[in-house]
Scaffold this active site. Sequence first.
Site, mmCIF file in Angstrom:
data_model
loop_
_atom_site.group_PDB
_atom_site.id
_atom_site.type_symbol
_atom_site.label_atom_id
_atom_site.label_comp_id
_atom_site.label_asym_id
_atom_site.label_seq_id
_atom_site.Cartn_x
_atom_site.Cartn_y
_atom_site.Cartn_z
ATOM 1 N N LYS A 73 0.772 -1.161 0.016
ATOM 2 C CA LYS A 73 0.102 0.013 -0.061
ATOM 3 C C LYS A 73 0.848 1.273 -0.078
ATOM 4 O O LYS A 73 0.416 2.380 -0.895
ATOM 5 C CB LYS A 73 -0.824 -0.218 1.141
ATOM 6 C CG LYS A 73 -1.620 1.322 1.277
ATOM 7 C CD LYS A 73 -2.680 1.040 2.461
ATOM 8 C CE LYS A 73 -2.150 0.265 3.629
ATOM 9 N NZ LYS A 73 -1.307 1.308 4.389
ATOM 10 N N THR A 75 3.825 1.522 -0.750
ATOM 11 C CA THR A 75 4.718 1.356 -2.161
ATOM 12 C C THR A 75 4.067 2.010 -3.245
ATOM 13 O O THR A 75 4.538 2.584 -3.966
ATOM 14 C CB THR A 75 5.171 0.054 -2.480
ATOM 15 O OG1 THR A 75 5.952 -0.471 -1.220
ATOM 16 C CG2 THR A 75 6.234 0.121 -3.729
ATOM 17 N N ARG A 96 2.585 8.265 6.987
ATOM 18 C CA ARG A 96 2.858 8.329 8.211
ATOM 19 C C ARG A 96 4.080 8.037 8.567
ATOM 20 O O ARG A 96 4.947 7.521 7.610
ATOM 21 C CB ARG A 96 2.030 7.267 8.954
ATOM 22 C CG ARG A 96 0.522 7.549 8.953
ATOM 23 C CD ARG A 96 -0.508 6.415 9.505
ATOM 24 N NE ARG A 96 -0.399 5.201 8.476
ATOM 25 C CZ ARG A 96 -0.451 4.105 9.070
ATOM 26 N NH1 ARG A 96 -0.797 3.785 10.129
ATOM 27 N NH2 ARG A 96 -0.275 3.111 7.927
ATOM 28 N N LYS A 107 6.380 -6.360 11.041
ATOM 29 C CA LYS A 107 5.852 -5.943 9.833
ATOM 30 C C LYS A 107 6.801 -5.203 9.194
ATOM 31 O O LYS A 107 6.771 -5.053 8.012
ATOM 32 C CB LYS A 107 4.712 -4.782 10.550
ATOM 33 C CG LYS A 107 3.966 -4.022 9.501
ATOM 34 C CD LYS A 107 3.094 -3.000 10.199
ATOM 35 C CE LYS A 107 2.307 -2.142 8.911
ATOM 36 N NZ LYS A 107 3.308 -1.179 8.654
ATOM 37 N N ALA A 275 -3.399 1.755 12.536
ATOM 38 C CA ALA A 275 -4.947 1.780 12.101
ATOM 39 C C ALA A 275 -5.570 0.606 12.723
ATOM 40 O O ALA A 275 -7.136 0.505 12.840
ATOM 41 C CB ALA A 275 -5.192 1.519 10.449
ATOM 42 N N PHE A 303 -3.432 -0.139 6.915
ATOM 43 C CA PHE A 303 -3.805 -1.351 6.714
ATOM 44 C C PHE A 303 -4.991 -1.772 5.801
ATOM 45 O O PHE A 303 -5.133 -0.859 4.743
ATOM 46 C CB PHE A 303 -4.515 -2.118 8.206
ATOM 47 C CG PHE A 303 -3.120 -2.438 9.174
ATOM 48 C CD1 PHE A 303 -2.147 -2.947 8.912
ATOM 49 C CD2 PHE A 303 -3.180 -1.622 10.407
ATOM 50 C CE1 PHE A 303 -0.956 -3.501 9.659
ATOM 51 C CE2 PHE A 303 -2.007 -2.140 11.144
ATOM 52 C CZ PHE A 303 -1.336 -2.740 10.915
ATOM 53 N N PHE A 383 4.007 -8.367 -8.937
ATOM 54 C CA PHE A 383 5.100 -9.413 -8.390
ATOM 55 C C PHE A 383 5.592 -10.044 -9.717
ATOM 56 O O PHE A 383 4.749 -10.683 -10.291
ATOM 57 C CB PHE A 383 4.465 -10.495 -7.509
ATOM 58 C CG PHE A 383 4.496 -9.825 -6.182
ATOM 59 C CD1 PHE A 383 5.259 -10.020 -5.020
ATOM 60 C CD2 PHE A 383 3.483 -8.770 -5.732
ATOM 61 C CE1 PHE A 383 5.463 -9.375 -3.889
ATOM 62 C CE2 PHE A 383 3.580 -8.065 -4.519
ATOM 63 C CZ PHE A 383 4.513 -8.375 -3.612
ATOM 64 N N TRP A 411 7.043 -0.955 -8.117
ATOM 65 C CA TRP A 411 8.201 -1.447 -7.324
ATOM 66 C C TRP A 411 9.309 -1.832 -8.316
ATOM 67 O O TRP A 411 10.394 -1.411 -7.551
ATOM 68 C CB TRP A 411 7.744 -2.804 -6.956
ATOM 69 C CG TRP A 411 8.651 -3.334 -5.882
ATOM 70 C CD1 TRP A 411 8.638 -3.159 -4.339
ATOM 71 C CD2 TRP A 411 9.597 -4.145 -6.050
ATOM 72 N NE1 TRP A 411 9.921 -3.865 -3.754
ATOM 73 C CE2 TRP A 411 10.606 -4.566 -4.760
ATOM 74 C CE3 TRP A 411 10.412 -4.789 -7.027
ATOM 75 C CZ2 TRP A 411 11.571 -5.218 -4.565
ATOM 76 C CZ3 TRP A 411 11.436 -5.543 -7.015
ATOM 77 C CH2 TRP A 411 12.167 -5.880 -5.644
#
Length: 558
Positions: A73, A75, A96, A107, A275, A303, A383, A411
């Site tokens: 998210k 990224t 954030r 995480k 969150a 999240f 991916f 990415w």
Amino acid sequence: MAVKTDIQIAREAVKQPIQDVGARLGIGAGDMLPYGHDKAKISQSFISSLRDRPDGKLILVTAINPTPAGEGKTTTTVGLGDGLNRIGKRAAICIREASLGPNFGMKGGAAGGGHAQVVPMEDMNLHFTGDFHAITSAHNLLAAMIDNHIYWGNALDIDLRRIVWRRVLDMNDRALRDVATSLGGVANGFPRQTGFDITVASEVMAILCLARDLKDLERRLGDMIVAYTRDKRPVCCRDLKADGAMTVLLKDAMQPNLVQTLENNPAFVHGGPFANIAHGCNSVIATTTALKIADYVVTEAGFGADLGAEKFLNIKCRKAGLAPSAVVLVATVRAMKMNGGVAKGDLGAENVAAVQDGCPNLGRHIGNLQGFGVPVIVAINHFSGDTEAEVKAVKDYVARQGTEAVLCRHWADGGAGIEELAHKVVALADSGQADFKVLYPDDMPLLDKIETIARRIYHADGVDADDRIRSQLAEWQEHGYGHLPICVAKTQYSFTTDPTRRGAPTGHRLPVREVRLSAGAGFVVAICGEIMTMPGLPRNPASETIRLDSEGQIEGLF
């Protein structure tokens, strides 16, 4: 050839002086407080000078429920900001700050990944500009002043059994969840049972992220309820005369931080409530500032959309008068397969049927977001193992939900890999389709608000709350807090409170274990299931592999 790690890619970045990055948004060097060459805080005087400017378009990035397969998210948020600038738009990113807890746990950080990152990555994921330390200090100053007041005679008649202000630490430490303080004799005060939360769960963190300026910050801090008297009257921070000193500690922390992406585009990184246990958005002051000086502002909510986006829309937008023009919902083929029942070790094999079986999780989030009156587009974070057939299965499913999915390669390729999404987001944001509305009105009773979230967002059959919780909500209602929105604390991994139930489950209920009144922040927290406001470290925390190499550079961070 070995794939470079995030930190290797970040170290190769050619960063611009932060003054140059700010200048592109019209921020003068005199309006920035530099922290080295590559990060700075924006002055309150500059922010105040923007008050009469029109706002740009606000783009919210959210995601499906997180899985061990990864969604990306942040990224995607960073990549989309780069993509918008790449197609000639004046865009900024608002995300954030990272907590040390998950950085050293499991995480990871909050700076994006691959070629869609915010830099300096190491600084941002560690101490950064000291905002979290300031929040921790301000919070614990109040805790110390509560115990000190009691020690010196307790003029406010605080009931030791009804002190609701715990201490905080920016670290995962399960041993501190439940502690006894003031042991060792008369000189140490009156023994009592209390505990620690993680700093990102602090009401001070929530207030910093919702306050408009220092005056509003001090007022909100003063409104915080820290204890109750023996006859059950609330005792506020203001009653202990702590609000002024806390504001002093938070003076610099209130100023938004400006950094840059790998492609030298501006990123405001400020505040960091989780969150799953808080409201999960970056600060109002950062977002509103960015909207005054950029045409498009890309921000994220923590999240999955059932937590982060719901709170962004029902709490942050309600409180700050914001309205998103479009929402980007991030998903991956790998996560769809996990939601379809595939084990993490088997994700490399093509499995179109599992993708199709997992898509209802994505579909539920799409429907929930559309219920807020905002146009939604899906970003498929690519991916390397994704097959054409699997990607097509996701796109076909999303089309049946009345929207579109776009394959994004940010990415690997940075802004160039997300240009298609950038063009489509601009078209959506400029289309005028958005007719934003919150999920429930202010005057709805508190318990009914929890029930509305449970049924409309989690698709639960209802709420389980015992008489103690119901009477507490009724009491707050009676005392004038009934207009506040709800901040649900629950697992991020599922629409239910069971983290193992993936997909789009039905037939479940929302068990409310505890409720907390955050009168200064302006919401009521409903703690559900087994969620903890002080997380613990995993069996093999990331901290075991973080170290300095022979050249003094950090290894193992990401």
